[in-house]
Structures are given as structure tokens and as C-alpha cells.
Design an enzyme around this catalytic site. Structure first.
Site, PDB file in Angstrom:
ATOM      1  CB  ALA A 192      10.789  -1.417   7.172  1.00  0.00           C
ATOM      2  N   GLY A 207      14.116  -2.573   3.348  1.00  0.00           N
ATOM      3  CA  GLY A 207      13.596  -4.284   3.745  1.00  0.00           C
ATOM      4  C   GLY A 207      13.246  -4.974   2.436  1.00  0.00           C
ATOM      5  CD  GLU A 233      17.478  -4.459   5.155  1.00  0.00           C
ATOM      6  OE1 GLU A 233      16.458  -4.079   5.364  1.00  0.00           O
ATOM      7  OE2 GLU A 233      18.479  -4.337   6.079  1.00  0.00           O
ATOM      8  CD  GLU A 252      17.604   0.736   4.975  1.00  0.00           C
ATOM      9  OE1 GLU A 252      18.083   1.057   3.622  1.00  0.00           O
ATOM     10  OE2 GLU A 252      16.797  -0.275   4.698  1.00  0.00           O
TER      11      GLU A 252
HETATM   12  N1  CAA Z   1       6.493   2.317   3.900  1.00  0.00           N
HETATM   13  C1  CAA Z   1       5.245   2.781   4.050  1.00  0.00           C
HETATM   14  N2  CAA Z   1       4.741   3.329   2.959  1.00  0.00           N
HETATM   15  C2  CAA Z   1       5.198   3.338   1.754  1.00  0.00           C
HETATM   16  C3  CAA Z   1       6.539   2.908   1.689  1.00  0.00           C
HETATM   17  C4  CAA Z   1       7.328   2.479   2.794  1.00  0.00           C
HETATM   18  N3  CAA Z   1       8.575   1.922   2.702  1.00  0.00           N
HETATM   19  N4  CAA Z   1       6.931   2.946   0.385  1.00  0.00           N
HETATM   20  C5  CAA Z   1       5.766   3.508  -0.359  1.00  0.00           C
HETATM   21  N5  CAA Z   1       4.932   3.775   0.535  1.00  0.00           N
HETATM   22  C6  CAA Z   1       3.600   4.086   0.386  1.00  0.00           C
HETATM   23  C7  CAA Z   1       3.556   5.822   0.002  1.00  0.00           C
HETATM   24  O1  CAA Z   1       3.807   6.469   1.346  1.00  0.00           O
HETATM   25  C8  CAA Z   1       2.400   6.045  -0.665  1.00  0.00           C
HETATM   26  O2  CAA Z   1       1.344   5.871   0.073  1.00  0.00           O
HETATM   27  P1  CAA Z   1       0.000   7.103  -0.025  1.00  0.00           P
HETATM   28  O3  CAA Z   1      -0.506   6.616  -1.568  1.00  0.00           O
HETATM   29  O4  CAA Z   1      -0.822   6.653   1.087  1.00  0.00           O
HETATM   30  O5  CAA Z   1       0.518   8.421  -0.073  1.00  0.00           O
HETATM   31  C9  CAA Z   1       2.170   4.808  -1.549  1.00  0.00           C
HETATM   32  O6  CAA Z   1       2.958   3.775  -0.964  1.00  0.00           O
HETATM   33  C10 CAA Z   1       2.868   4.948  -3.226  1.00  0.00           C
HETATM   34  O7  CAA Z   1       4.090   5.336  -2.958  1.00  0.00           O
HETATM   35  P2  CAA Z   1       4.672   6.732  -3.681  1.00  0.00           P
HETATM   36  O8  CAA Z   1       3.348   7.747  -3.940  1.00  0.00           O
HETATM   37  O9  CAA Z   1       5.711   7.304  -3.125  1.00  0.00           O
HETATM   38  O10 CAA Z   1       5.141   6.071  -5.243  1.00  0.00           O
HETATM   39  P3  CAA Z   1       6.405   6.952  -5.976  1.00  0.00           P
HETATM   40  O11 CAA Z   1       5.917   5.911  -7.248  1.00  0.00           O
HETATM   41  O12 CAA Z   1       6.026   8.323  -6.123  1.00  0.00           O
HETATM   42  O13 CAA Z   1       7.620   6.273  -5.400  1.00  0.00           O
HETATM   43  C11 CAA Z   1       9.066   4.944  -4.310  1.00  0.00           C
HETATM   44  C12 CAA Z   1       8.030   5.205  -5.348  1.00  0.00           C
HETATM   45  C13 CAA Z   1      10.417   5.730  -4.755  1.00  0.00           C
HETATM   46  C14 CAA Z   1       9.416   3.590  -3.910  1.00  0.00           C
HETATM   47  C15 CAA Z   1       8.840   5.770  -3.038  1.00  0.00           C
HETATM   48  O14 CAA Z   1       7.769   5.410  -2.555  1.00  0.00           O
HETATM   49  C16 CAA Z   1       9.580   5.709  -1.918  1.00  0.00           C
HETATM   50  O15 CAA Z   1      10.961   6.077  -1.921  1.00  0.00           O
HETATM   51  N6  CAA Z   1       9.465   4.691  -0.840  1.00  0.00           N
HETATM   52  C17 CAA Z   1      10.159   4.389   0.449  1.00  0.00           C
HETATM   53  C18 CAA Z   1      11.365   3.622   0.016  1.00  0.00           C
HETATM   54  C19 CAA Z   1      12.363   3.581   1.386  1.00  0.00           C
HETATM   55  O16 CAA Z   1      12.725   4.442   1.660  1.00  0.00           O
HETATM   56  N7  CAA Z   1      12.608   2.334   2.057  1.00  0.00           N
HETATM   57  C20 CAA Z   1      13.158   2.169   3.192  1.00  0.00           C
HETATM   58  C21 CAA Z   1      12.149   2.010   4.315  1.00  0.00           C
HETATM   59  S1  CAA Z   1      13.144   1.781   5.704  1.00  0.00           S
HETATM   60  C22 CAA Z   1      13.435   0.466   5.852  1.00  0.00           C
HETATM   61  O17 CAA Z   1      13.426  -0.668   4.976  1.00  0.00           O
HETATM   62  C23 CAA Z   1      14.396   0.016   7.138  1.00  0.00           C
HETATM   63  C24 CAA Z   1      14.965  -1.254   7.337  1.00  0.00           C
HETATM   64  O18 CAA Z   1      15.816  -1.523   6.544  1.00  0.00           O
HETATM   65  C25 CAA Z   1      14.206  -2.444   7.900  1.00  0.00           C
END
Ligand code: CAA
Length: 277
Positions: free
Chosen positions: A84, A130, A133, A153
Site C-alpha cells: 500500500a 499489500g 496480499e 507491516e
Molecule cells: N509506498 C510508497 N512509496 C513506496 C513504497 C510504498 N509501499 N515502496 C517503495 N516506495 C517508493 C520509495 O519511497 C521510493 O520513492 P522515491 O524514489 O521518491 O524516494 C521509490 O518507491 C523506490 O523505492 P526505494 O528507493 O525504497 O527502493 P529500494 O530498492 O531501495 O528498496 C524496497 C526497495 C525494499 C521494496 C523498499 O522500497 C521498501 O521497503 N518499500 C516498502 C515496502 C513495505 O513496507 N510495504 C508495506 C507497505 S504497508 C501495507 O502494504 C499495508 C497493508 O497491508 C495494506
């Protein structure tokens, strides 16, 4: 046979569907397979509200398109879907709005799960939160060797809210689900295969999904829909009731053209020609 839905054609066949314009995904149908590709790689295809809305819309298109026999979901870039949208979640403060946020996402995943055709998540890269999911709402999952799957999460002070705490234990068992949900770790594709979280691992997830889809499409479309319905409806009820559901749906198969054809073809030692009726 390969085609993209395109509004520019003047002569539109009577059955042609109105396919909405999508901003965050691409929708193509080729040789019976609907491909839904998430196209916001800069944000790792994160599921912002607008993206979720488009996914809900595309499930309606798929459900109504008679040409679609199997649907595949995949992502552009290094992620399938990285979850998400964390910036949207960061803005949430109210308990009721938080609940609505989860319900809205769950509803979209439910639309995917309820599709009448078999669905495959072709997990090309990160499938986190998500994103996993969404993959769990599909019938089958194939992962690229480099893919990483997880429910991170709790590391954000959240819990999975688009079905993860419920669909993951149903798929892999409570103990394995706790491992993923409580550690939040990223599981490599090969381990995901061993856990039963994915069905296949391949160099190219899309190619593997196509192969799987082609195998599925050799079968009777009516039988596929009824088999899917039996598994889905049976999963949430006690066994005696589930077996009744199976018997009801089995009963329906014997009235179909496809069953006449499939069994006759076997007895006549030839390949069946299913009509999906
Ligand atoms: N939401 C919003 N933006 C996101 C995102 C997310 N879930 N995942 C990645 N991005 C964005 C980053 O902020 C970044 O944006 P900028 O270029 O503007 O800085 C861009 O995508 C590229 O990401 P990274 O620079 O972080 O890329 P990376 O290769 O260094 O890392 C990754 C990759 C390990 C997947 C890392 O992006 C990450 O950990 N992402 C989040 C994963 C996460 O925690 N997901 C769960 C979300 S909560 C959820 O989903 C709740 C639910 O159950 C409904």
C-alpha cells in the site's frame, strides 16, 4: 489472435467492451490471457487509492470479457507491488478512517479473488505488504528467482490490512504465517516455494505464468469456473457443508456440453474440443 483493446477502431464488434483508460496499469488480452501490468515503477507500483480504484475497474472488465480465459497480474520494473502507499497511510489518524482504508483495500482484493476465471500473480520482483496480499488473492503465484515476498507491516507500526493476516495462514498454515507476519522479513523466491507460498519459481515470471495459463486453458472453461467456485466457497465453511457445495457443483458439470465432449473424447481416444458451455 493477439490484440489490445483499442477504441480507435471504427468497426467495433457488437460484443466489444468499453475498456476505461488506465493511468497506473496496462490491460491487454492475447490468446485468451488477460495481462494486467502495474505501471508505476518509480513508486515500485505501490497501491495508492487511485491504483486500487483502477484495479477494481479492471476486474470488472476481465469478468465481462468473454475472450478472457485466464488473468495474469504482474508489475513493471523491479517490483511486482511494494505494498500500500506508505505516504497515504502516514496521513491516517482516525480509527474509523483507518478501518475504512483496510476495508476498501480488502474489497479490491475480494474482487480479484471472486473473478470467474483462474488468476495468476506473476511476481517479477518485490511483493511486499499489500503487494503480497494482492498475490494472495490470486489462485496461483509464480515468482521470478530474484523476487522477494513478505508482510513487513509490523516494521511500520502497522499490521497487514488487505487480507494478509487471513489469507496467508489459510494458504501456508498458521505457524508459517506467524513467521512472516511477526518478523516482517523478505522471503526469497526459493524459500517461498518451499513454504507453499508460490507454486513455481522461474527465471522469467511472465513466461512461467504464460506456460501455466496455457496448461490451464486446455481444460473446460465451465469446469474451471466450477472448480474454482468449489474451492473458494468450501474454504470458509465446515467440511460437511463444503462437501455439499462440491456435490452441487459436480451435479452442474454433468449437464454441460463440455462434460459430454470431454468424456466422449476420452472414450474415443481423441482430444476434446471444449466450447465452454
Ligand atoms: N509506498 C510508497 N512509496 C513506496 C513504497 C510504498 N509501499 N515502496 C517503495 N516506495 C517508493 C520509495 O519511497 C521510493 O520513492 P522515491 O524514489 O521518491 O524516494 C521509490 O518507491 C523506490 O523505492 P526505494 O528507493 O525504497 O527502493 P529500494 O530498492 O531501495 O528498496 C524496497 C526497495 C525494499 C521494496 C523498499 O522500497 C521498501 O521497503 N518499500 C516498502 C515496502 C513495505 O513496507 N510495504 C508495506 C507497505 S504497508 C501495507 O502494504 C499495508 C497493508 O497491508 C495494506
Amino acid at each position: 489472435m493477439a490484440h489490445e483493446h483499442d477504441h480507435s477502431h471504427e468497426e467495433v464488434p457488437a460484443f466489444a467492451l468499453e475498456v476505461p483508460e488506465f493511468e497506473f496499469l496496462r490491460y491487454e488480452v492475447a490468446e485468451g490471457i488477460a495481462w494486467v501490468t502495474f505501471t508505476r515503477p518509480k513508486a515500485l507500483n505501490a497501491l495508492a487509492a487511485d491504483v486500487l480504484r483502477e484495479i477494481a475497474e479492471v476486474t470488472e472488465v476481465i469478468a465481462e470479457d468473454p475472450e478472457v480465459k485466464v488473468a495474469v497480474f504482474t508489475g513493471e520494473g523491479k517490483a511486482f507491488v511494494a505494498g500500500a502507499d506508505i505516504s497515504e497511510i502516514n496521513a491516517l489518524k482516525d480509527v474509523f478512517i483507518g478501518r475504512e482504508f483496510a476495508l476498501a483495500g480488502q474489497e479490491v482484493m475480494n474482487h480479484i479473488a471472486a473473478l470467474p476465471v483462474p488468476t495468476i500473480a506473476a511476481i517479477n520482483g518485490y511483493a511486499l505488504g499489500g503487494g503480497l496480499e494482492l498475490a494472495l488473492a490470486c489462485d496461483l503465484r509464480v515468482a521470478a528467482k530474484k523476487a522477494k515476498l513478505g508482510l513487513p507491516e509490523v516494521g511500520l507500526g502497522l499490521i497487514p490490512g488487505f487480507g494478509g493476516t487471513q489469507r496467508l495462514p489459510r494458504l501456508v498454515g498458521v505457524g508459517r504465517a506467524f513467521d512472516l507476519i511477526l518478523t516482517g522479513r523478505h522471503v526469497p523466491a526459493e524459500e517461498a516455494l518451499a513454504l507453499g507460498l508460490v507454486n513455481r519459481v522461474a527465471d522469467d515470471a511472465a513466461a512461467a505464468a504464460r506456460e501455466l495459463a496455457q496448461q490451464i486453458m486446455k481444460n473446460s472453461p465451465v469446469a474451471l469456473a466450477l472448480a474454482k467456485e468449489a474451492v473458494a466457497r468450501g474454504a470458509d465453511v465446515p467440511l460437511p457443508e463444503a462437501l455439499e457445495i462440491e456435490a452441487d457443483l459436480f451435479g452442474m458439470t454433468v449437464t454441460t456440453h463440455d462434460m459430454r465432449e470431454g468424456t466422449a473424447a476420452f472414450l474415443e481416444k481423441r482430444a476434446p474440443e471444449f466450447k465452454g458451455e
